[in-house]
Design a protein around this motif. Sequence first.
Motif, PDB file in Angstrom:
ATOM      1  N   PHE A 272       0.835  -1.201   0.000  1.00 14.88           N
ATOM      2  CA  PHE A 272       0.000   0.000   0.000  1.00 14.88           C
ATOM      3  C   PHE A 272       0.873   1.256   0.000  1.00 14.88           C
ATOM      4  CE2 PHE A 272      -2.370   3.367   2.132  1.00 14.88           C
ATOM      5  CZ  PHE A 272      -3.492   3.415   1.323  1.00 14.88           C
ATOM      6  N   ARG A 273       1.930   1.267   0.839  1.00 16.66           N
ATOM      7  CA  ARG A 273       2.845   2.423   0.860  1.00 16.66           C
ATOM      8  C   ARG A 273       3.500   2.618  -0.500  1.00 16.66           C
ATOM      9  NH1 ARG A 273       4.522   1.342   6.664  1.00 16.66           N
ATOM     10  NH2 ARG A 273       5.879  -0.279   5.849  1.00 16.66           N
ATOM     11  N   TRP A 274       3.887   1.529  -1.167  1.00 21.12           N
ATOM     12  CA  TRP A 274       4.511   1.600  -2.486  1.00 21.12           C
ATOM     13  C   TRP A 274       3.568   2.264  -3.492  1.00 21.12           C
ATOM     14  CZ3 TRP A 274       3.588  -0.195  -7.407  1.00 21.12           C
ATOM     15  CH2 TRP A 274       4.677  -0.265  -8.278  1.00 21.12           C
ATOM     16  N   ILE A 275       2.322   1.813  -3.506  1.00 21.36           N
ATOM     17  CA  ILE A 275       1.322   2.385  -4.424  1.00 21.36           C
ATOM     18  C   ILE A 275       1.088   3.859  -4.108  1.00 21.36           C
ATOM     19  CG2 ILE A 275      -1.130   2.323  -5.072  1.00 21.36           C
ATOM     20  CD1 ILE A 275      -0.939  -0.774  -4.558  1.00 21.36           C
ATOM     21  N   GLU A 276       0.920   4.171  -2.844  1.00 13.68           N
ATOM     22  CA  GLU A 276       0.678   5.557  -2.419  1.00 13.68           C
ATOM     23  C   GLU A 276       1.835   6.467  -2.838  1.00 13.68           C
ATOM     24  OE1 GLU A 276      -1.288   8.780  -0.476  1.00 13.68           O
ATOM     25  OE2 GLU A 276      -1.985   6.850  -1.224  1.00 13.68           O
ATOM     26  N   TRP A 277       3.074   6.008  -2.627  1.00 11.41           N
ATOM     27  CA  TRP A 277       4.243   6.824  -2.969  1.00 11.41           C
ATOM     28  C   TRP A 277       4.278   7.123  -4.472  1.00 11.41           C
ATOM     29  CZ3 TRP A 277       8.409   7.463  -5.961  1.00 11.41           C
ATOM     30  CH2 TRP A 277       9.388   8.352  -5.522  1.00 11.41           C
ATOM     31  N   HIS A 278       4.100   6.111  -5.302  1.00 13.47           N
ATOM     32  CA  HIS A 278       4.178   6.327  -6.753  1.00 13.47           C
ATOM     33  C   HIS A 278       2.998   7.146  -7.264  1.00 13.47           C
ATOM     34  CE1 HIS A 278       7.847   4.170  -7.612  1.00 13.47           C
ATOM     35  NE2 HIS A 278       7.450   3.235  -6.761  1.00 13.47           N
ATOM     36  N   ASN A 279       1.817   6.951  -6.713  1.00 19.33           N
ATOM     37  CA  ASN A 279       0.680   7.796  -7.099  1.00 19.33           C
ATOM     38  C   ASN A 279       0.970   9.260  -6.791  1.00 19.33           C
ATOM     39  OD1 ASN A 279      -0.871   5.714  -8.104  1.00 19.33           O
ATOM     40  ND2 ASN A 279      -2.100   5.472  -6.256  1.00 19.33           N
ATOM     41  N   GLN A 280       1.537   9.516  -5.607  1.00 17.59           N
ATOM     42  CA  GLN A 280       1.875  10.897  -5.230  1.00 17.59           C
ATOM     43  C   GLN A 280       2.946  11.474  -6.162  1.00 17.59           C
ATOM     44  OE1 GLN A 280       0.233  12.770  -3.418  1.00 17.59           O
ATOM     45  NE2 GLN A 280      -0.197  11.986  -1.390  1.00 17.59           N
ATOM     46  N   ALA A 281       3.955  10.665  -6.491  1.00 19.11           N
ATOM     47  CA  ALA A 281       5.027  11.148  -7.365  1.00 19.11           C
ATOM     48  C   ALA A 281       4.481  11.539  -8.735  1.00 19.11           C
ATOM     49  CB  ALA A 281       6.117  10.086  -7.499  1.00 19.11           C
ATOM     50  N   PHE A 282       3.589  10.719  -9.295  1.00 20.34           N
ATOM     51  CA  PHE A 282       2.982  11.068 -10.588  1.00 20.34           C
ATOM     52  C   PHE A 282       2.095  12.301 -10.465  1.00 20.34           C
ATOM     53  CE2 PHE A 282       3.767   6.525 -11.822  1.00 20.34           C
ATOM     54  CZ  PHE A 282       4.612   6.801 -12.886  1.00 20.34           C
ATOM     55  N   LEU A 283       1.344  12.390  -9.390  1.00 20.25           N
ATOM     56  CA  LEU A 283       0.472  13.543  -9.171  1.00 20.25           C
ATOM     57  C   LEU A 283       1.285  14.835  -9.087  1.00 20.25           C
ATOM     58  CD1 LEU A 283      -2.523  14.327  -8.587  1.00 20.25           C
ATOM     59  CD2 LEU A 283      -1.965  14.118  -6.177  1.00 20.25           C
ATOM     60  N   VAL A 284       2.375  14.792  -8.344  1.00 26.12           N
ATOM     61  CA  VAL A 284       3.215  15.986  -8.166  1.00 26.12           C
ATOM     62  C   VAL A 284       3.844  16.416  -9.488  1.00 26.12           C
ATOM     63  CG1 VAL A 284       5.417  16.741  -7.176  1.00 26.12           C
ATOM     64  CG2 VAL A 284       3.663  15.761  -5.706  1.00 26.12           C
ATOM     65  N   THR A 285       4.452  15.474 -10.217  1.00 27.71           N
ATOM     66  CA  THR A 285       5.133  15.865 -11.462  1.00 27.71           C
ATOM     67  C   THR A 285       4.147  16.260 -12.555  1.00 27.71           C
ATOM     68  OG1 THR A 285       5.302  13.535 -12.100  1.00 27.71           O
ATOM     69  CG2 THR A 285       7.231  14.541 -11.052  1.00 27.71           C
ATOM     70  N   ASN A 286       3.032  15.549 -12.663  1.00 32.33           N
ATOM     71  CA  ASN A 286       2.087  15.827 -13.755  1.00 32.33           C
ATOM     72  C   ASN A 286       1.191  17.032 -13.507  1.00 32.33           C
ATOM     73  OD1 ASN A 286       3.038  13.625 -15.187  1.00 32.33           O
ATOM     74  ND2 ASN A 286       1.486  12.247 -14.399  1.00 32.33           N
ATOM     75  N   PHE A 287       0.829  17.291 -12.248  1.00 38.91           N
ATOM     76  CA  PHE A 287      -0.167  18.331 -11.986  1.00 38.91           C
ATOM     77  C   PHE A 287       0.339  19.502 -11.137  1.00 38.91           C
ATOM     78  CE2 PHE A 287      -2.568  14.421 -12.797  1.00 38.91           C
ATOM     79  CZ  PHE A 287      -3.281  14.831 -13.919  1.00 38.91           C
ATOM     80  N   LEU A 288       1.099  19.237 -10.106  1.00 38.51           N
ATOM     81  CA  LEU A 288       1.526  20.339  -9.235  1.00 38.51           C
ATOM     82  C   LEU A 288       2.666  21.157  -9.840  1.00 38.51           C
ATOM     83  CD1 LEU A 288       1.322  19.010  -5.565  1.00 38.51           C
ATOM     84  CD2 LEU A 288      -0.308  20.387  -6.830  1.00 38.51           C
ATOM     85  N   ILE A 289       3.726  20.486 -10.283  1.00 41.04           N
ATOM     86  CA  ILE A 289       4.829  21.256 -10.868  1.00 41.04           C
ATOM     87  C   ILE A 289       4.859  21.147 -12.390  1.00 41.04           C
ATOM     88  CG2 ILE A 289       6.270  21.255  -8.808  1.00 41.04           C
ATOM     89  CD1 ILE A 289       7.900  18.983  -9.995  1.00 41.04           C
ATOM     90  N   GLN A 290       4.065  20.259 -12.941  1.00 42.42           N
ATOM     91  CA  GLN A 290       3.868  20.103 -14.383  1.00 42.42           C
ATOM     92  C   GLN A 290       5.186  20.047 -15.162  1.00 42.42           C
ATOM     93  OE1 GLN A 290       1.110  23.200 -15.505  1.00 42.42           O
ATOM     94  NE2 GLN A 290      -0.587  22.155 -14.510  1.00 42.42           N
ATOM     95  N   VAL A 291       5.962  19.008 -14.844  1.00 44.94           N
ATOM     96  CA  VAL A 291       7.209  18.783 -15.575  1.00 44.94           C
ATOM     97  C   VAL A 291       7.163  17.408 -16.231  1.00 44.94           C
ATOM     98  CG1 VAL A 291       8.600  20.272 -14.094  1.00 44.94           C
ATOM     99  CG2 VAL A 291       8.422  17.826 -13.564  1.00 44.94           C
ATOM    100  N   ARG A 292       7.977  17.266 -17.262  1.00 46.52           N
ATOM    101  CA  ARG A 292       8.062  15.983 -17.941  1.00 46.52           C
ATOM    102  C   ARG A 292       8.779  14.996 -17.032  1.00 46.52           C
ATOM    103  NH1 ARG A 292      11.339  15.926 -23.277  1.00 46.52           N
ATOM    104  NH2 ARG A 292      12.999  15.467 -21.831  1.00 46.52           N
ATOM    105  N   SER A 293       8.226  13.797 -16.944  1.00 46.29           N
ATOM    106  CA  SER A 293       8.793  12.770 -16.084  1.00 46.29           C
ATOM    107  C   SER A 293       9.221  11.578 -16.931  1.00 46.29           C
ATOM    108  CB  SER A 293       7.749  12.333 -15.045  1.00 46.29           C
ATOM    109  OG  SER A 293       8.291  11.389 -14.157  1.00 46.29           O
ATOM    110  N   HIS A 294      10.488  11.230 -16.831  1.00 46.68           N
ATOM    111  CA  HIS A 294      11.016  10.062 -17.537  1.00 46.68           C
ATOM    112  C   HIS A 294      10.955   8.878 -16.578  1.00 46.68           C
ATOM    113  CE1 HIS A 294      13.440   7.740 -20.312  1.00 46.68           C
ATOM    114  NE2 HIS A 294      14.256   7.434 -19.325  1.00 46.68           N
ATOM    115  N   VAL A 295      10.160   7.875 -16.909  1.00 47.35           N
ATOM    116  CA  VAL A 295       9.975   6.708 -16.039  1.00 47.35           C
ATOM    117  C   VAL A 295      11.010   5.650 -16.383  1.00 47.35           C
ATOM    118  CG1 VAL A 295       8.390   4.876 -15.354  1.00 47.35           C
ATOM    119  CG2 VAL A 295       7.524   7.187 -15.749  1.00 47.35           C
TER     120      VAL A 295
END
Length: 198
Positions: free
Chosen positions: A170-193
Amino acid sequence: RLDSDKWDELPVPKRWIVTKTYCGGFCNACSINEYIQSPQAFLTSCATAQWYDFNHKTGNGSATNTSSRPTSLRKESYPPSRVGKAIHLIRNPFSNVISRFHSQQRKQQQRAKHFLHQNITRAYSTDREGFRSFCAASDEAALDQERNSHNVNQDVLHLVKDVPCHVDLFRWIEWHNQAFLVTNFLIQVRSHVVHYES
C-alpha cells in the motif's frame, strides 16, 4: 571513476543538474499519517534535503566537532519551481518489500553492534519464515490504524488483509501515485519513467 574529493573541481552544468530525493512517505514501522500525505506535503518533502553536520562551526568559524559523530541533522528546502524535469524510478513492488526486510535486518545488526552491552538479536531469521514473520508483524501493527482511518477504503482492506506485507505494498502504491500527481499536476514537468529491473 571520479574520486569524491575531485567533485568540487568539475564545472557546473549550464542547464541541468541531477539531484536525488526520496520525497516523503517511505517510512518503516510508521503511522498511517506519516505515509499518507497531501500532494502539497509530499512535494514539500521532495524539495527538502537533509544531512548530518559533522563539523559544526562556531560564530568565529572554528570547528567545534572533529569526531566521526554528527553534531546535528540539518534540513534545507528549495523552491519546487527549480525542477525542470524528473526521473521517476520504479522498482518491482515485491523486490521493494524484500529490500525493506533486508534493510531492517541490517539496521538491527547495527543496533546490536552499537549497544554491545545489551542482548540485541536479529528480530527475524533471514529465511522464508523470517520474512513471513516480518510481514505479519508489519501488517498487524498497521491493522488497527487502517481499520480506523478514513483514508483507507474498508472494502479494499478486507480484500488485502491476508496478503503478506500488504501495508508495504500500500505504501509503495501511495508513494508512486503521489510522485505522478506531483510531477504531472503540481509542478507540471516531464517525467522520464525508468524501471529498476530493465
